[in-house]
Design an enzyme around this catalytic site. Structure first.
Site, PDB file in Angstrom:
ATOM      1  N   SER A 228      21.126  60.701  50.671  1.00 45.72           N
ATOM      2  CA  SER A 228      22.003  61.730  50.895  1.00 45.72           C
ATOM      3  C   SER A 228      22.945  61.445  52.316  1.00 45.72           C
ATOM      4  O   SER A 228      22.314  61.464  53.301  1.00 45.72           O
ATOM      5  CB  SER A 228      21.387  63.213  51.007  1.00 45.72           C
TER       6      SER A 228
ATOM      7  N   HIS B 107      24.108  59.607  47.568  1.00 43.24           N
ATOM      8  CA  HIS B 107      23.822  60.937  46.909  1.00 43.24           C
ATOM      9  C   HIS B 107      25.096  61.733  47.900  1.00 43.24           C
ATOM     10  O   HIS B 107      24.963  61.610  49.232  1.00 43.24           O
ATOM     11  CB  HIS B 107      22.429  61.639  47.118  1.00 43.24           C
TER      12      HIS B 107
ATOM     13  N   ASP C 262      27.010  65.086  48.498  1.00 43.87           N
ATOM     14  CA  ASP C 262      26.671  66.542  48.577  1.00 43.87           C
ATOM     15  C   ASP C 262      28.022  67.205  49.055  1.00 43.87           C
ATOM     16  O   ASP C 262      28.404  67.561  50.122  1.00 43.87           O
ATOM     17  CB  ASP C 262      25.597  67.061  49.679  1.00 43.87           C
TER      18      ASP C 262
ATOM     19  N   MET D 118      30.083  70.651  49.033  1.00 42.29           N
ATOM     20  CA  MET D 118      29.593  71.904  49.372  1.00 42.29           C
ATOM     21  C   MET D 118      30.816  72.741  49.402  1.00 42.29           C
ATOM     22  O   MET D 118      31.821  72.461  50.295  1.00 42.29           O
ATOM     23  CB  MET D 118      28.815  72.314  50.390  1.00 42.29           C
TER      24      MET D 118
ATOM     25  N   HIS E  74      26.521  65.383  43.746  1.00 41.36           N
ATOM     26  CA  HIS E  74      26.028  66.729  43.713  1.00 41.36           C
ATOM     27  C   HIS E  74      26.807  67.684  43.864  1.00 41.36           C
ATOM     28  O   HIS E  74      27.204  68.095  45.100  1.00 41.36           O
ATOM     29  CB  HIS E  74      24.660  66.860  44.478  1.00 41.36           C
TER      30      HIS E  74
ATOM     31  N   MET F  24      28.064  71.158  44.558  1.00 38.08           N
ATOM     32  CA  MET F  24      27.407  72.837  44.811  1.00 38.08           C
ATOM     33  C   MET F  24      28.670  73.619  45.062  1.00 38.08           C
ATOM     34  O   MET F  24      28.904  74.016  46.012  1.00 38.08           O
ATOM     35  CB  MET F  24      26.581  72.546  46.244  1.00 38.08           C
TER      36      MET F  24
ATOM     37  N   MET G 163      16.234  71.155  42.472  1.00 40.86           N
ATOM     38  CA  MET G 163      16.355  71.546  43.756  1.00 40.86           C
ATOM     39  C   MET G 163      14.811  71.706  44.436  1.00 40.86           C
ATOM     40  O   MET G 163      14.285  73.051  44.126  1.00 40.86           O
ATOM     41  CB  MET G 163      17.178  72.523  44.234  1.00 40.86           C
TER      42      MET G 163
ATOM     43  N   ASP H 211      15.422  67.080  45.004  1.00 42.13           N
ATOM     44  CA  ASP H 211      16.441  66.937  46.130  1.00 42.13           C
ATOM     45  C   ASP H 211      16.050  68.153  46.999  1.00 42.13           C
ATOM     46  O   ASP H 211      15.856  69.247  46.912  1.00 42.13           O
ATOM     47  CB  ASP H 211      17.866  67.406  45.639  1.00 42.13           C
TER      48      ASP H 211
HETATM   49  C1  DX5 Z   1      20.955  70.288  50.172  1.00 45.81           C
HETATM   50  C2  DX5 Z   1      21.320  68.971  49.674  1.00 45.81           C
HETATM   51  C3  DX5 Z   1      20.724  67.910  49.914  1.00 45.81           C
HETATM   52  C4  DX5 Z   1      20.121  67.673  51.286  1.00 45.81           C
HETATM   53  C5  DX5 Z   1      18.688  66.421  51.387  1.00 45.81           C
HETATM   54  O1  DX5 Z   1      21.999  71.346  49.918  1.00 45.81           O
HETATM   55  O2  DX5 Z   1      21.717  69.089  48.392  1.00 45.81           O
HETATM   56  O3  DX5 Z   1      20.791  66.779  49.260  1.00 45.81           O
HETATM   57  O4  DX5 Z   1      21.023  67.033  51.796  1.00 45.81           O
HETATM   58  O5  DX5 Z   1      18.383  66.431  52.724  1.00 45.81           O
HETATM   59  P1  DX5 Z   1      17.173  66.073  53.171  1.00 45.81           P
HETATM   60  O6  DX5 Z   1      16.582  64.987  52.527  1.00 45.81           O
HETATM   61  O7  DX5 Z   1      17.445  65.946  54.790  1.00 45.81           O
HETATM   62  O8  DX5 Z   1      16.333  67.393  52.863  1.00 45.81           O
HETATM   63 ZN    ZN Z   2      21.856  67.187  47.068  1.00 49.09          ZN
END
Ligand code: DX5
Ligand code: ZN
Length: 217
Positions: A7, A32, A34, A36, A65, A67, A136, A174
């Site tokens: 990530s 990965h 993320d 958001m 991913h 979100m 998740m 994740d």
């Molecule tokens: C949370 C993300 C994850 C997160 C994982 O919303 O989807 O991918 O960044 O980070 P760690 O490995 O630090 O929990």
């Molecule tokens: Zn993620």
């Protein structure tokens, strides 16, 4: 072998490209990303432009991913930015099967993510269609959180659903993936682990990859 998707949320965002390359050299299977939107989750990260820029300098396949609410609206942008896998949350669209099929029509693998409290039953009628399930293991929005223990059993039940389907569906987990939690997740049947803080916080990323894959025995 368990796949590892790093990530990039946990990286130094002032040098995203370099940080991606560092993990590629260490041997990660996927980056990965993320995404958001500040609506579905209480945080804003980055969009297709940043992902496209990383894709230009780094060959590692991109596991994106989303979100974001209304993911169908943005899927094409992320496919064009270079996504290999595009994952949408079941909570984000009333047209989940359509979203999955639309993503695949763009030549990209389609994943469906479930928040910790969302039942696995949401997946029942898309099991013929999806390429990946993302469980998740924390509530989405932030890196560096602790894994919610009940999600380990949920992962095991998702693995059972996949076995019963007879299909080749990736099972990704994740959030809160760390040396202390990775063995339970692998044993539950996860085939791909996302790790942000564990990898970017490690003095030796290659060594951390071996630990997460369970190769250090
Ligand atoms: C949370 C993300 C994850 C997160 C994982 O919303 O989807 O991918 O960044 O980070 P760690 O490995 O630090 O929990
Ligand atoms: Zn993620």
């Amino acid at each position: 072998m368990t796949k590892i998707s790093v990530s990039m949320l946990a990286s130094d965002s002032s040098k995203f490209g370099e940080e991606a390359l560092r993990m590629q050299r260490a041997g990660v299977d996927f980056l990965h990303m993320d995404v958001m939107d500040g609506c579905f989750v209480p945080n804003i990260s980055f969009g297709a432009g940043v992902i496209k820029a990383v894709h230009k300098v780094c060959d590692a396949p991109l596991d994106v991913h989303l979100m974001v609410n209304d993911p169908i609206r943005y899927a094409q942008d992320f496919a064009e930015a270079g996504a290999s896998i595009l994952t949408v949350h079941a909570e984000c669209t009333p047209h989940l099967q359509r979203a999955v099929k639309f993503i695949q029509s763009l030549g990209v693998k389609a994943g469906v993510a479930l928040n910790p409290a969302t039942p696995l039953e949401e997946l029942k009628w898309v099991m013929d269609d999806i390429d990946m399930i993302l469980i998740m293991t924390v509530n989405p929005g932030f890196g560096g959180q602790k894994l919610i223990p009940a999600t380990i059993e949920k992962t095991a039940q998702a693995a059972e659903m996949i076995r019963r389907s007879g299909r080749d569906i990736e099972l990704e987990v994740d959030g809160g993936v760390a040396p202390a939690t990775c063995a339970a997740l692998r044993e539950a049947g996860a085939t791909m682990l996302v790790a942000g803080s564990a990898l970017y916080g490690a003095p030796d990323a290659a060594e951390m990859l071996r630990i997460l894959r369970g190769e250090n025995k």
